[in-house]
Structure formats: C-alpha cells, structure tokens
Scaffold this active site. Structure first.
Site, PDB file in Angstrom:
ATOM      1  N   ASP A  85      37.945  43.153  27.050  1.00  0.00           N
ATOM      2  CA  ASP A  85      38.968  42.641  26.935  1.00  0.00           C
ATOM      3  C   ASP A  85      39.439  42.935  26.177  1.00  0.00           C
ATOM      4  O   ASP A  85      38.526  42.820  24.916  1.00  0.00           O
ATOM      5  CB  ASP A  85      39.471  40.944  27.359  1.00  0.00           C
ATOM      6  CG  ASP A  85      40.489  40.476  27.428  1.00  0.00           C
ATOM      7  OD1 ASP A  85      41.689  40.711  26.778  1.00  0.00           O
ATOM      8  OD2 ASP A  85      40.731  39.799  28.837  1.00  0.00           O
ATOM      9  N   CYS A 111      37.740  55.347  49.469  1.00  0.00           N
ATOM     10  CA  CYS A 111      37.090  54.916  50.315  1.00  0.00           C
ATOM     11  C   CYS A 111      36.747  54.983  51.364  1.00  0.00           C
ATOM     12  O   CYS A 111      35.814  54.775  52.115  1.00  0.00           O
ATOM     13  CB  CYS A 111      36.921  52.916  50.195  1.00  0.00           C
ATOM     14  SG  CYS A 111      38.089  52.266  51.404  1.00  0.00           S
ATOM     15  N   CYS A 143      51.960  35.561  35.121  1.00  0.00           N
ATOM     16  CA  CYS A 143      52.372  34.483  34.951  1.00  0.00           C
ATOM     17  C   CYS A 143      52.914  34.758  33.310  1.00  0.00           C
ATOM     18  O   CYS A 143      53.820  33.677  33.548  1.00  0.00           O
ATOM     19  CB  CYS A 143      50.963  33.810  34.618  1.00  0.00           C
ATOM     20  SG  CYS A 143      49.592  34.655  33.199  1.00  0.00           S
ATOM     21  N   THR A 169      45.589  48.811  36.744  1.00  0.00           N
ATOM     22  CA  THR A 169      43.858  48.572  35.957  1.00  0.00           C
ATOM     23  C   THR A 169      42.986  48.164  37.552  1.00  0.00           C
ATOM     24  O   THR A 169      41.705  48.143  37.468  1.00  0.00           O
ATOM     25  CB  THR A 169      43.955  47.325  34.975  1.00  0.00           C
ATOM     26  OG1 THR A 169      44.754  47.917  33.701  1.00  0.00           O
ATOM     27  CG2 THR A 169      42.453  46.614  34.717  1.00  0.00           C
ATOM     28  N   GLY A 197      42.590  33.754  32.218  1.00  0.00           N
ATOM     29  CA  GLY A 197      42.769  32.468  33.192  1.00  0.00           C
ATOM     30  C   GLY A 197      41.882  32.696  34.466  1.00  0.00           C
ATOM     31  O   GLY A 197      41.163  31.241  34.421  1.00  0.00           O
ATOM     32  N   ASP A 202      45.427  41.685  35.357  1.00  0.00           N
ATOM     33  CA  ASP A 202      46.493  40.992  35.830  1.00  0.00           C
ATOM     34  C   ASP A 202      47.652  41.810  36.227  1.00  0.00           C
ATOM     35  O   ASP A 202      48.669  42.234  36.309  1.00  0.00           O
ATOM     36  CB  ASP A 202      47.008  40.418  35.312  1.00  0.00           C
ATOM     37  CG  ASP A 202      47.222  41.078  33.860  1.00  0.00           C
ATOM     38  OD1 ASP A 202      47.129  41.799  33.601  1.00  0.00           O
ATOM     39  OD2 ASP A 202      48.583  39.690  32.931  1.00  0.00           O
TER      40      ASP A 202
END
Length: 245
Positions: free
Chosen positions: A59, A244, A184, A130, A38, A126
């Site tokens: 992907d 970081c 979603c 990851t 999306g 999402d």
C-alpha cells in the site's frame, strides 16, 4: 512447529480438515495483500492470527482520520504513518512469529516480481485499473486471486484462477471498457460491511491454500447487508478476454 506454535494454533489443529499438516502448510505459505484499507485490514488480522508464515503488505498510502471508521488495523496514534508500517506493527503484536514484508512502491513495473513470491494474492484495492493489472499478473504467473469489493451496504467476493482452462479471470467479469470507478470516498460505506467482506476474503484464501470445502472459484458472491441476503452467481470464461483467452 514448537510447543508454543502447537498451543497458539491448537483450535485450528484440532479440526480434522486441518490438523498439524494443514497448519504446517499455512506456516509455509506466502500471501500478497494489496491494499491495507477496509478490506485488507480484517484480512490481514485473521491471516496473521491463523498463522500464515509470510505476509507481504502492499500500500502506498498513509493513515488518515477518515480511515479509522473501517480500517481496523490502524489506530488514532497511527495517523500520518504509512499504512503498511502501521499494519505491520499491529500484526506483530498479534503474532510475532510470522514474517511481514512491507511495500510502498508496488507498481506495474515490479508487480510480477512480487506475485511470483506469493502462493495467493488478495486484492483489496478500489479502482479498476489497479485491479486489472493485479489480475493480469496473477494470470501470467498462475497465482490464485481472491478479489473483494465493498461500497455503501454492498459487497462482492470471488476467487479467480483465470490461468486454468475453463476458469474466468477478473477481466472476464469486468471488461476493461465501460467501467466507472465507484468508491467509498464518493459514495460512503457502513464499516462492518468492509469487515464482513475482508474476513470472508481471508476465509477464501485459507480454503484455497488448504483445499477446503466449497470455494468461490468461478463464482461471484453478492452480499446485501441491508436485507442480509447472499447470492452466488456462476461466472463463465470470456472467449474474447484479452488476458486469459
């Protein structure tokens, strides 16, 4: 650039902030887009049209019927194809002069290799695990990260340069503990909300590449599509961040 390029990108070139030199910069840029769903769909479409010279699409998933409501880079005929293959075919119909590399095997083992090839990374995934891995690789390799997220009627957008002294990384915003993945699939999403955030993600990437205007580095934009409000919060570097600090 040849005459065809000058005509294709003429509406950008006429902008004094971009001009021919800026367009050449875009043509010399490599962007790694992780997630062609999306968010990645509108991002990829606009980046290809704008003349980013090399897009790396990552992907592992295939196109499903339920994707088509918001993942506008794919069509009904693409159901069952790898998303990166479907996306590449669409993008080349828009701009056949750019280079597109497709990845279905991006992983923790090879992500640094691919981030090193990119001038900037767009995260359209999402799940937190990851996102944390992408963020870590971007910090290690000193690569700007444009991160977006959408769910229901809401979206978030930020630019992270956690490798800089006073700039936060993604994990400064979301510590690794106490995060529950909402997506979603379980919560739903109104299609244009993904389009809004994905388009703004592409815009931020172009602004970072060309050093244009006010950028969302060290800031978090929160979008509520129901009442059409946009809030921008300042993010601080977490001195205890394991990535970081």
């Amino acid at each position: 650039m040849n005459d065809e390029d000058l005509l294709r990108y003429s509406r950008q070139i006429m902008l004094p902030e971009i001009d021919i030199e800026g367009q050449k910069t875009l043509l010399d840029t490599t962007i790694l887009l992780i997630g062609i769903g999306g968010l990645g769909s509108p991002s990829a479409l606009y980046l290809a049209a704008a003349g980013i010279g090399h897009l790396i699409l990552a992907d592992f998933d295939q196109v499903e019927l339920s994707n088509l409501q918001r993942q506008i880079i794919h069509s009904t005929d693409d159901i069952g194809k790898d998303k990166v293959t479907s996306a590449k075919e669409t993008l080349l119909t828009i701009n056949p002069n750019i280079k597109i590399t497709t990845l279905t095997n991006l992983s923790e083992d090879n992500i640094d290799e691919w981030v090193q090839k990119a001038n900037i990374v767009l995260d359209g995934t999402d799940n937190f695990d990851t996102r944390f891995k992408i963020n870590q690789s971007c910090v290690i390799n000193k690569t700007p990260l444009v991160s977006a997220a959408v769910i229901r009627f809401e979206g978030q957008l930020s630019v992270f340069k956690g490798y800089e002294k006073n700039q936060p990384c993604y994990q400064c915003l979301y510590p690794a503990t106490n995060n529950s993945d909402e997506n979603c699939v379980d919560n739903g999403i109104l299609a244009p909300v993904a389009g809004m955030l994905g388009t703004m993600q592409a815009l931020q990437a172009l602004k970072v590449i060309l050093n244009l205007g006010e950028q969302l580095t060290g800031k978090l934009m929160i979008v509520n599509a129901l009442d059409m409000t946009f809030r921008t919060l300042t993010l601080n570097k977490d001195s205890n961040c394991p990535i970081c600090k």
